[in-house]
Design a protein around this motif. Structure first.
Motif, PDB file in Angstrom:
ATOM      1  N   VAL A   1      -0.097  17.012   2.853  1.00  0.00           N
ATOM      2  CA  VAL A   1       0.179  18.028   1.839  1.00  0.00           C
ATOM      3  C   VAL A   1       1.658  18.400   1.859  1.00  0.00           C
ATOM      4  O   VAL A   1       2.309  18.465   0.819  1.00  0.00           O
ATOM      5  CB  VAL A   1      -0.695  19.284   2.077  1.00  0.00           C
ATOM      6  CG1 VAL A   1      -0.278  20.424   1.173  1.00  0.00           C
ATOM      7  CG2 VAL A   1      -2.159  18.941   1.869  1.00  0.00           C
ATOM      8  N   GLN A   2       2.205  18.650   3.037  1.00  0.00           N
ATOM      9  CA  GLN A   2       3.595  19.101   3.144  1.00  0.00           C
ATOM     10  C   GLN A   2       4.586  18.008   2.756  1.00  0.00           C
ATOM     11  O   GLN A   2       5.536  18.253   2.028  1.00  0.00           O
ATOM     12  CB  GLN A   2       3.878  19.581   4.565  1.00  0.00           C
ATOM     13  CG  GLN A   2       5.271  20.138   4.744  1.00  0.00           C
ATOM     14  CD  GLN A   2       5.439  20.753   6.127  1.00  0.00           C
ATOM     15  OE1 GLN A   2       4.606  20.592   6.997  1.00  0.00           O
ATOM     16  NE2 GLN A   2       6.527  21.463   6.317  1.00  0.00           N
TER      17      GLN A   2
ATOM     18  N   ILE B   1     -14.391  14.493  12.408  1.00  0.00           N
ATOM     19  CA  ILE B   1     -15.206  15.290  11.504  1.00  0.00           C
ATOM     20  C   ILE B   1     -14.296  15.783  10.385  1.00  0.00           C
ATOM     21  O   ILE B   1     -13.192  16.265  10.638  1.00  0.00           O
ATOM     22  CB  ILE B   1     -15.836  16.486  12.244  1.00  0.00           C
ATOM     23  CG1 ILE B   1     -16.830  15.984  13.289  1.00  0.00           C
ATOM     24  CG2 ILE B   1     -16.525  17.437  11.256  1.00  0.00           C
ATOM     25  CD1 ILE B   1     -17.387  17.072  14.184  1.00  0.00           C
ATOM     26  N   LEU B   2     -14.749  15.625   9.148  1.00  0.00           N
ATOM     27  CA  LEU B   2     -13.991  16.124   7.994  1.00  0.00           C
ATOM     28  C   LEU B   2     -14.107  17.640   7.929  1.00  0.00           C
ATOM     29  O   LEU B   2     -15.187  18.193   8.119  1.00  0.00           O
ATOM     30  CB  LEU B   2     -14.551  15.535   6.700  1.00  0.00           C
ATOM     31  CG  LEU B   2     -14.053  14.163   6.317  1.00  0.00           C
ATOM     32  CD1 LEU B   2     -14.954  13.543   5.259  1.00  0.00           C
ATOM     33  CD2 LEU B   2     -12.641  14.243   5.813  1.00  0.00           C
TER      34      LEU B   2
ATOM     35  N   GLY C   1      -9.401  22.601  -1.498  1.00  0.00           N
ATOM     36  CA  GLY C   1      -9.398  21.278  -2.108  1.00  0.00           C
ATOM     37  C   GLY C   1      -8.783  20.204  -1.228  1.00  0.00           C
ATOM     38  O   GLY C   1      -8.797  19.036  -1.586  1.00  0.00           O
ATOM     39  N   THR C   2      -8.215  20.578  -0.096  1.00  0.00           N
ATOM     40  CA  THR C   2      -7.661  19.592   0.825  1.00  0.00           C
ATOM     41  C   THR C   2      -8.596  19.438   2.023  1.00  0.00           C
ATOM     42  O   THR C   2      -9.408  20.311   2.325  1.00  0.00           O
ATOM     43  CB  THR C   2      -6.257  19.998   1.327  1.00  0.00           C
ATOM     44  OG1 THR C   2      -6.349  21.240   2.031  1.00  0.00           O
ATOM     45  CG2 THR C   2      -5.281  20.121   0.170  1.00  0.00           C
ATOM     46  N   TRP C   3      -8.453  18.298   2.701  1.00  0.00           N
ATOM     47  CA  TRP C   3      -9.289  17.973   3.846  1.00  0.00           C
ATOM     48  C   TRP C   3      -8.416  17.574   5.021  1.00  0.00           C
ATOM     49  O   TRP C   3      -7.305  17.088   4.849  1.00  0.00           O
ATOM     50  CB  TRP C   3     -10.229  16.816   3.499  1.00  0.00           C
ATOM     51  CG  TRP C   3     -11.227  17.206   2.457  1.00  0.00           C
ATOM     52  CD1 TRP C   3     -11.064  17.167   1.105  1.00  0.00           C
ATOM     53  CD2 TRP C   3     -12.535  17.735   2.681  1.00  0.00           C
ATOM     54  NE1 TRP C   3     -12.182  17.633   0.470  1.00  0.00           N
ATOM     55  CE2 TRP C   3     -13.112  17.980   1.427  1.00  0.00           C
ATOM     56  CE3 TRP C   3     -13.274  18.006   3.823  1.00  0.00           C
ATOM     57  CZ2 TRP C   3     -14.393  18.492   1.278  1.00  0.00           C
ATOM     58  CZ3 TRP C   3     -14.552  18.501   3.677  1.00  0.00           C
ATOM     59  CH2 TRP C   3     -15.094  18.744   2.411  1.00  0.00           C
TER      60      TRP C   3
ATOM     61  N   VAL D   1      -1.378  14.965  17.303  1.00  0.00           N
ATOM     62  CA  VAL D   1      -2.500  15.884  17.150  1.00  0.00           C
ATOM     63  C   VAL D   1      -2.093  17.246  17.694  1.00  0.00           C
ATOM     64  O   VAL D   1      -1.208  17.342  18.547  1.00  0.00           O
ATOM     65  CB  VAL D   1      -3.766  15.365  17.865  1.00  0.00           C
ATOM     66  CG1 VAL D   1      -4.335  14.159  17.146  1.00  0.00           C
ATOM     67  CG2 VAL D   1      -3.483  15.024  19.320  1.00  0.00           C
ATOM     68  N   TRP D   2      -2.728  18.294  17.160  1.00  0.00           N
ATOM     69  CA  TRP D   2      -2.380  19.651  17.577  1.00  0.00           C
ATOM     70  C   TRP D   2      -3.575  20.558  17.312  1.00  0.00           C
ATOM     71  O   TRP D   2      -4.455  20.226  16.516  1.00  0.00           O
ATOM     72  CB  TRP D   2      -1.157  20.133  16.790  1.00  0.00           C
ATOM     73  CG  TRP D   2      -0.486  21.329  17.400  1.00  0.00           C
ATOM     74  CD1 TRP D   2      -0.563  22.625  16.967  1.00  0.00           C
ATOM     75  CD2 TRP D   2       0.347  21.346  18.553  1.00  0.00           C
ATOM     76  NE1 TRP D   2       0.178  23.441  17.781  1.00  0.00           N
ATOM     77  CE2 TRP D   2       0.752  22.679  18.777  1.00  0.00           C
ATOM     78  CE3 TRP D   2       0.795  20.366  19.438  1.00  0.00           C
ATOM     79  CZ2 TRP D   2       1.563  23.065  19.823  1.00  0.00           C
ATOM     80  CZ3 TRP D   2       1.614  20.742  20.479  1.00  0.00           C
ATOM     81  CH2 TRP D   2       1.997  22.071  20.669  1.00  0.00           C
ATOM     82  N   THR D   3      -3.540  21.712  17.915  1.00  0.00           N
ATOM     83  CA  THR D   3      -4.545  22.734  17.683  1.00  0.00           C
ATOM     84  C   THR D   3      -4.517  23.142  16.209  1.00  0.00           C
ATOM     85  O   THR D   3      -3.444  23.251  15.622  1.00  0.00           O
ATOM     86  CB  THR D   3      -4.234  23.965  18.569  1.00  0.00           C
ATOM     87  OG1 THR D   3      -4.172  23.535  19.926  1.00  0.00           O
ATOM     88  CG2 THR D   3      -5.282  25.044  18.401  1.00  0.00           C
ATOM     89  N   PRO D   4      -5.667  23.385  15.595  1.00  0.00           N
ATOM     90  CA  PRO D   4      -5.692  23.782  14.183  1.00  0.00           C
ATOM     91  C   PRO D   4      -4.876  25.048  13.918  1.00  0.00           C
ATOM     92  O   PRO D   4      -5.008  26.036  14.640  1.00  0.00           O
ATOM     93  CB  PRO D   4      -7.185  24.037  13.913  1.00  0.00           C
ATOM     94  CG  PRO D   4      -7.905  23.254  14.953  1.00  0.00           C
ATOM     95  CD  PRO D   4      -7.024  23.255  16.158  1.00  0.00           C
ATOM     96  N   THR D   5      -4.035  24.973  12.873  1.00  0.00           N
ATOM     97  CA  THR D   5      -3.220  26.131  12.478  1.00  0.00           C
ATOM     98  C   THR D   5      -3.329  26.415  10.976  1.00  0.00           C
ATOM     99  O   THR D   5      -2.760  27.387  10.509  1.00  0.00           O
ATOM    100  CB  THR D   5      -1.725  25.896  12.786  1.00  0.00           C
ATOM    101  OG1 THR D   5      -1.266  24.802  11.974  1.00  0.00           O
ATOM    102  CG2 THR D   5      -1.490  25.615  14.261  1.00  0.00           C
ATOM    103  N   SER D   6      -3.984  25.540  10.236  1.00  0.00           N
ATOM    104  CA  SER D   6      -4.049  25.593   8.771  1.00  0.00           C
ATOM    105  C   SER D   6      -2.691  25.357   8.133  1.00  0.00           C
ATOM    106  O   SER D   6      -2.480  25.653   6.968  1.00  0.00           O
ATOM    107  CB  SER D   6      -4.643  26.918   8.267  1.00  0.00           C
ATOM    108  OG  SER D   6      -5.982  27.037   8.677  1.00  0.00           O
TER     109      SER D   6
END
Length: 167
Positions: A45-46, A123-124, A130-132, A158-163
Motif C-alpha cells: 500500500v505504501q 493467514i489472510l 479493503g486491503t489484506w 516481518v514485524w509485529t502488527p502495527t496496521s
C-alpha cells in the motif's frame, strides 16, 4: 418477506442485526477470496510496489511493477478446507517455485516441497479497509517493508502488527 429475490428491513441506528436465510446453499466458485490456479500480485500500500524475490533468491524485496515479470506473481495455495478467517495458505513464487516462510525472524524463500510447517503457513487478515495482509502462523508476524522504505529493491521482512501502510 422476500419478494422478487429481495427483502427490506429498517433497523434502528447503531443496532446489530442478524439475518437467517433458509433454503440457500452453496457458494459461487468465483466468490472465493482466493481463486485456485490464479496468480496474484502482492502489492504494498505504501510503496505501490510488488513483492518479489531478492537478487540472491533467498529473501524478498519490493520491485516496481512489471507486468511481464512472473517473479512478481504469487500462487496463494489454500492448505485448509474451511471457510473461516483462520484458513491457512502457502505463498509460492510463480517464477521460482519457492515458498515464503519465516525462519529466525526473517522472511525467507525456500523449496516448496510437501505441506509446509507452520513457519511456511499464512493467514489472510484485513483491517476492513479493503486491503489484506498475511500473518505468519508460527510467529504471528506480518510481512513488513523494513524502515517503511519505498525504493525499488527495498527489503521485506516481518514485524509485529502495527496496521502501518508498510505492512
Amino acid at each position: 418477506p422476500v419478494h422478487d429475490r429481495s427483502a427490506t428491513l429498517v433497523v434502528p441506528a447503531k443496532s446489530v442485526t442478524t439475518f437467517v436465510v433458509d433454503g440457500v446453499a452453496g457458494v459461487a466458485k468465483d466468490a472465493a477470496l482466493v481463486q485456485p490456479g490464479h496468480p496474484y500480485r502482492l502489492r504494498g500500500v505504501q510503496s505501490g510496489r510488488s513483492l518479489a524475490p531478492s537478487d540472491d533468491g533467498r529473501g524478498v524485496v519490493i520491485r516496481t511493477d512489471d507486468p511481464t515479470d512472473t517473479a512478481q506473481l504469487w500462487w496463494i495455495r489454500k492448505l485448509t478446507n474451511g471457510y473461516t478467517n483462520r484458513e491457512r495458505y502457502a505463498l509460492v513464487n510463480v517464477a521460482q517455485g519457492t515458498r515464503l516462510a519465516v525462519r529466525n525472524g526473517a522472511a525467507v524463500l525456500e523449496k516448496a516441497v510437501g505441506t509446509p510447517d507452520p513457519a511456511g503457513q499464512w493467514i489472510l487478515s484485513t483491517t476492513g479497509d479493503g486491503t489484506w495482509t498475511f500473518v505468519n502462523v508460527a510467529s504471528g508476524l506480518l510481512l513488513d517493508v523494513s524502515g517503511e522504505a519505498t525504493a525499488d529493491g527495498s527489503p521485506v521482512s516481518v514485524w509485529t502488527p502495527t496496521s502501518g501502510a508498510n505492512q
